[in-house]
Scaffold this motif. Structure first.
Motif, PDB file in Angstrom:
ATOM      1  N   ALA A 173      51.970  22.012  41.215  1.00 47.30           N
ATOM      2  CA  ALA A 173      51.027  22.643  40.283  1.00 47.30           C
ATOM      3  C   ALA A 173      49.705  22.961  40.981  1.00 47.30           C
ATOM      4  N   VAL A 174      49.269  22.075  41.884  1.00 43.24           N
ATOM      5  CA  VAL A 174      48.051  22.329  42.654  1.00 43.24           C
ATOM      6  C   VAL A 174      48.263  23.504  43.608  1.00 43.24           C
ATOM      7  N   ASP A 175      49.409  23.536  44.284  1.00 43.75           N
ATOM      8  CA  ASP A 175      49.739  24.669  45.163  1.00 43.75           C
ATOM      9  C   ASP A 175      49.675  25.984  44.406  1.00 43.75           C
ATOM     10  N   ARG A 176      50.205  25.979  43.206  1.00 38.63           N
ATOM     11  CA  ARG A 176      50.280  27.231  42.436  1.00 38.63           C
ATOM     12  C   ARG A 176      48.919  27.665  41.909  1.00 38.63           C
ATOM     13  N   ALA A 177      47.956  26.744  41.889  1.00 34.44           N
ATOM     14  CA  ALA A 177      46.596  27.122  41.499  1.00 34.44           C
ATOM     15  C   ALA A 177      45.823  27.745  42.656  1.00 34.44           C
ATOM     16  N   PHE A 178      46.251  27.471  43.888  1.00 34.86           N
ATOM     17  CA  PHE A 178      45.485  27.913  45.043  1.00 34.86           C
ATOM     18  C   PHE A 178      45.370  29.433  45.160  1.00 34.86           C
ATOM     19  N   PRO A 179      46.360  30.229  44.797  1.00 34.32           N
ATOM     20  CA  PRO A 179      46.157  31.686  44.846  1.00 34.32           C
ATOM     21  C   PRO A 179      44.934  32.164  44.070  1.00 34.32           C
ATOM     22  N   PHE A 180      44.587  31.474  42.971  1.00 35.93           N
ATOM     23  CA  PHE A 180      43.388  31.848  42.232  1.00 35.93           C
ATOM     24  C   PHE A 180      42.148  31.651  43.092  1.00 35.93           C
ATOM     25  N   VAL A 181      42.124  30.606  43.910  1.00 35.67           N
ATOM     26  CA  VAL A 181      40.985  30.346  44.792  1.00 35.67           C
ATOM     27  C   VAL A 181      40.815  31.491  45.788  1.00 35.67           C
ATOM     28  N   LEU A 182      41.922  31.931  46.370  1.00 31.68           N
ATOM     29  CA  LEU A 182      41.850  33.041  47.327  1.00 31.68           C
ATOM     30  C   LEU A 182      41.380  34.322  46.650  1.00 31.68           C
ATOM     31  N   ASP A 183      41.857  34.572  45.441  1.00 23.34           N
ATOM     32  CA  ASP A 183      41.407  35.763  44.714  1.00 23.34           C
ATOM     33  C   ASP A 183      39.930  35.654  44.339  1.00 23.34           C
ATOM     34  N   ASN A 184      39.485  34.439  43.964  1.00 25.27           N
ATOM     35  CA  ASN A 184      38.062  34.248  43.661  1.00 25.27           C
ATOM     36  C   ASN A 184      37.206  34.494  44.894  1.00 25.27           C
ATOM     37  N   ALA A 185      37.716  34.115  46.058  1.00 25.59           N
ATOM     38  CA  ALA A 185      36.975  34.347  47.291  1.00 25.59           C
ATOM     39  C   ALA A 185      36.761  35.842  47.521  1.00 25.59           C
ATOM     40  N   VAL A 186      37.768  36.626  47.220  1.00 29.24           N
ATOM     41  CA  VAL A 186      37.635  38.083  47.363  1.00 29.24           C
ATOM     42  C   VAL A 186      36.514  38.597  46.463  1.00 29.24           C
ATOM     43  N   VAL A 187      36.438  38.084  45.248  1.00 30.93           N
ATOM     44  CA  VAL A 187      35.366  38.494  44.331  1.00 30.93           C
ATOM     45  C   VAL A 187      34.007  38.169  44.935  1.00 30.93           C
ATOM     46  N   ARG A 188      33.864  36.964  45.505  1.00 33.26           N
ATOM     47  CA  ARG A 188      32.597  36.590  46.129  1.00 33.26           C
ATOM     48  C   ARG A 188      32.270  37.506  47.320  1.00 33.26           C
ATOM     49  N   PHE A 189      33.264  37.762  48.153  1.00 30.79           N
ATOM     50  CA  PHE A 189      33.034  38.661  49.286  1.00 30.79           C
ATOM     51  C   PHE A 189      32.575  40.036  48.805  1.00 30.79           C
ATOM     52  N   ARG A 190      33.147  40.525  47.724  1.00 31.22           N
ATOM     53  CA  ARG A 190      32.756  41.845  47.197  1.00 31.22           C
ATOM     54  C   ARG A 190      31.310  41.821  46.705  1.00 31.22           C
ATOM     55  N   GLN A 191      30.884  40.701  46.128  1.00 30.69           N
ATOM     56  CA  GLN A 191      29.490  40.583  45.724  1.00 30.69           C
ATOM     57  C   GLN A 191      28.576  40.705  46.943  1.00 30.69           C
ATOM     58  N   GLY A 192      28.989  40.122  48.058  1.00 32.80           N
ATOM     59  CA  GLY A 192      28.225  40.251  49.282  1.00 32.80           C
ATOM     60  C   GLY A 192      28.183  41.673  49.795  1.00 32.80           C
ATOM     61  N   LEU A 193      29.300  42.375  49.678  1.00 33.61           N
ATOM     62  CA  LEU A 193      29.310  43.786  50.068  1.00 33.61           C
ATOM     63  C   LEU A 193      28.284  44.567  49.249  1.00 33.61           C
TER      64      LEU A 193
END
Length: 608
Positions: A173-193
């Motif tokens: 269940a923890v493994d399956r939550a991790f893709p959300f973390v990677l997608d959230n990181a993309v959102v943060r990177f876009r804010q930096g852009l």
């Protein structure tokens, strides 16, 4: 290294883009003693309240210490909700601390008060909107990023327990939550852009290469799949095939696709906009941020130019000692710079096999164990393992690092050493690397703090880079008294490693304060030490990704060495090295000004 390189990641680190120790899980308060005061109890209650609040938003810290986590909380990493909650918690804690009368606390709780005030003031600073705008929009890097650390964390044999079917289900269940973390990181990177705050092209390209390496692994070879490659006897045969299919499907359908989305974003959108200049001074707001990072990483308000000049002075001093040892090794002709080339090219200084490294580190470990009672009153209960890095990590790792064990000793600490590109590794560095990463370096300092249940948890599990890395570098110097460096080969190795830490003062400030290029920094390290090009490149790229972190080693070690010299001078025959080490180690990883105040009080008490 910790992080603690050991890289230990907490929600604070994830949110703020900094590397720090995990926030503590709630544990029972320290045992009552006759010295405990009512004010102590109020302070400890404040600590517990703070812990409960921060634990509620810290899925990664929980995972590191308990092997369990809340998937719903993990999905919120790199989002605004935990940032707001953390900000509210810090303000509550600082307000409550003002109501505690420090003068009425017992001596040990006064230290706890000081450390807690320091920590919360730091958290409040980095939670300011202007600081968040510069940090949280670069959520990953190639050195301490969750994209590469999380698979190691979830692999079998790391922090997560795989003892029964329930453990496997929870971890999945923890493994399956991790893709959300990677997608959230993309959102943060876009804010930096959007704001113009972006990381370097070099760091971005390295992250892409790391993701490529992970995705190149067949699913059955992935660290995410490692728990189901073999099972403990407690998992029934009837469940094993089902679990294997479930883990395979999660990796194939959720985890790997998330990595592919992150890779596509970094390659197609972010890389073209990433900054060309590797130093943080090339980033919007970078010069001011670097000064703040220096203070965060050293716990001292130091100026970049002063650090740069200190580094040059230390490099010159160590080179003078190196020249003496070079001649002792039978190389009297030529100069030091030509001998560096000899060290890099002569096969006798390099391991021929991985087993040669393994045997060397094992032998040092046995010798240290025999000598420890002469230097320490306290020894960790936690065992220490010696292992090579997993193949998928080794290319981007330093020569060695330490992973902490479980606080109750049920999971050992691990000293990792690097076998990538064997011709670039050195037999001369075996002793000093073990002393730093293993015992009595990181393993002693981290384990003794964790095991000390008389301390509040933020002292057991928290800390700062200058103390943690400063202690480990100081531990290397104990090799002189232990007799390890009577061998000129190993004497050279410890000087070479000390040179690395001195050069870091020059190179880190060179990159982030003076505008050095990557190649300029690498050339400086190759010209002033015998390290191999692979190591020099990995080191420089680490400094690029993690501004200021490399400064803590030498600053911390010089501070501990200075405090020891002060104690030896003032106490004379009353000085006991074991008692001094107790004073340094047994209150957890203290900010350097708080450590110095503690040692000064101890010296005064010993005089009386």
């Amino acid at each position: 290294m910790n992080f603690y390189n050991i890289v230990r990641v907490s929600v604070v680190a994830a949110l703020l883009g900094t590397s720090c120790l995990p926030a503590a899980a709630v544990s029972p308060p320290p045992a009552r003693t006759s010295a405990v005061t009512n004010e102590d109890e109020r302070l400890l209650a404040l600590f517990r309240d703070d812990q409960r609040r921060e634990q509620a938003i810290d899925p990664l810290g929980m995972l590191y210490r308990t092997g369990k986590s809340d998937p719903a909380l993990l999905r919120q990493v790199f989002t605004d909700n935990p940032v707001r909650a953390l900000n509210k918690s810090v303000k509550l804690s600082l307000s409550a601390l003002k109501k505690i009368d420090r003068a009425k606390l017992s001596p040990e709780r006064q230290i706890s008060y000081d450390v807690f005030l320091y920590d919360k003031t730091e958290e409040a600073f980095w939670l300011r909107p202007d600081m968040l705008a510069l940090t949280q929009v670069t959520p990953l890097d190639h050195f301490g990023g969750l994209h590469i650390q999380f698979p190691s964390l979830m692999a079998k044999g790391s922090a997560v327990s795989y003892d029964n079917v329930a453990d496997y289900e929870d971890a999945l269940a923890v493994d399956r939550a991790f893709p959300f973390v990677l997608d959230n990181a993309v959102v943060r990177f876009r804010q930096g852009l959007d704001s113009g705050v972006v990381t370097s092209r070099l760091t971005t390209a390295n992250m892409i290469a790391q993701i490529d390496g992970l995705l190149a692994q067949p699913i059955e070879d992935s660290p995410f799949y490692s728990p189901v490659r073999d099972f403990p006897d407690t998992v029934p045969m009837s469940e094993r095939t089902r679990l294997q299919k479930a883990y395979f499907a999660a990796i194939r359908d959720e985890i790997y696709p998330a990595y592919r989305r992150l890779r596509a974003f970094l390659n197609d959108e972010y890389l073209p906009a990433a900054r060309e200049q590797v130093g943080i001074l090339g980033m919007k707001g970078g010069p001011g941020l670097y000064r703040h990072l220096i203070e965060q990483q050293t716990t001292l308000p130091l100026e970049p130019e002063a650090i740069y000049q200190l580094g040059l002075s230390e490099v010159a001093r160590i080179q003078r000692e190196m020249d003496v040892v070079r001649k002792e090794m039978g190389y009297g002709e030529g100069d030091l710079r030509s001998f560096f080339d000899t060290m890099r090219s002569d096969p006798k200084f390099h391991p021929k096999t991985k087993e040669e490294l393994a045997n060397g580190f094992s032998a040092v470990g046995h010798r240290v164990d025999e000598l420890v009672p002469l230097f320490f009153n306290h020894v960790p209960r936690t065992k220490l393992l010696i292992q090579p890095y997993p193949a998928y990590r080794e290319k981007y790792e330093a020569g060695g690092s330490y992973n902490q064990g479980a606080p109750d000793g049920s999971r050992p600490g691990i000293f990792f050493y690097n076998t990538y590109d064997l011709p670039s590794r050195f037999l001369t560095g075996i002793d000093t690397l073990y002393l730093h990463e293993g015992a009595p370096g990181h393993h002693f300092q981290i384990s003794l703090a964790q095991e000390n249940t008389a301390l509040p948890d933020f002292q057991r599990f928290g800390g700062n880079n200058a103390y943690v890395e400063g202690w480990a570098l100081y531990a290397e110097t104990l090799g002189y008294e232990m007799g390890f460096y009577k061998d000129p080969m190993q004497h050279w190795g410890t000087l070479d490693d000390e040179m690395l830490r001195a050069m870091r003062l020059v190179v880190d400030t060179g990159i982030h304060f003076k505008g050095w290029t990557r190649d300029q920094a690498i050339d400086y390290m190759l010209s002033n030490s015998g390290m191999g090009r692979s190591d020099a490149t990995a080191e420089v790229e680490r400094y690029i990704a993690w501004p200021g972190q490399a400064l803590g080693y030498k600053i911390g070690a010089l501070t501990i060495q200075r405090l020891r010299k002060k104690a030896e001078t003032e106490l004379g025959p009353k000085f006991d090295i074991r008692a001094f080490h107790d004073q340094v180690l047994m209150s957890g990883a203290l900010p350097l000004p708080i450590l110095e105040a503690k040692i000064d009080r101890w010296i005064a008490s010993q005089k009386g």
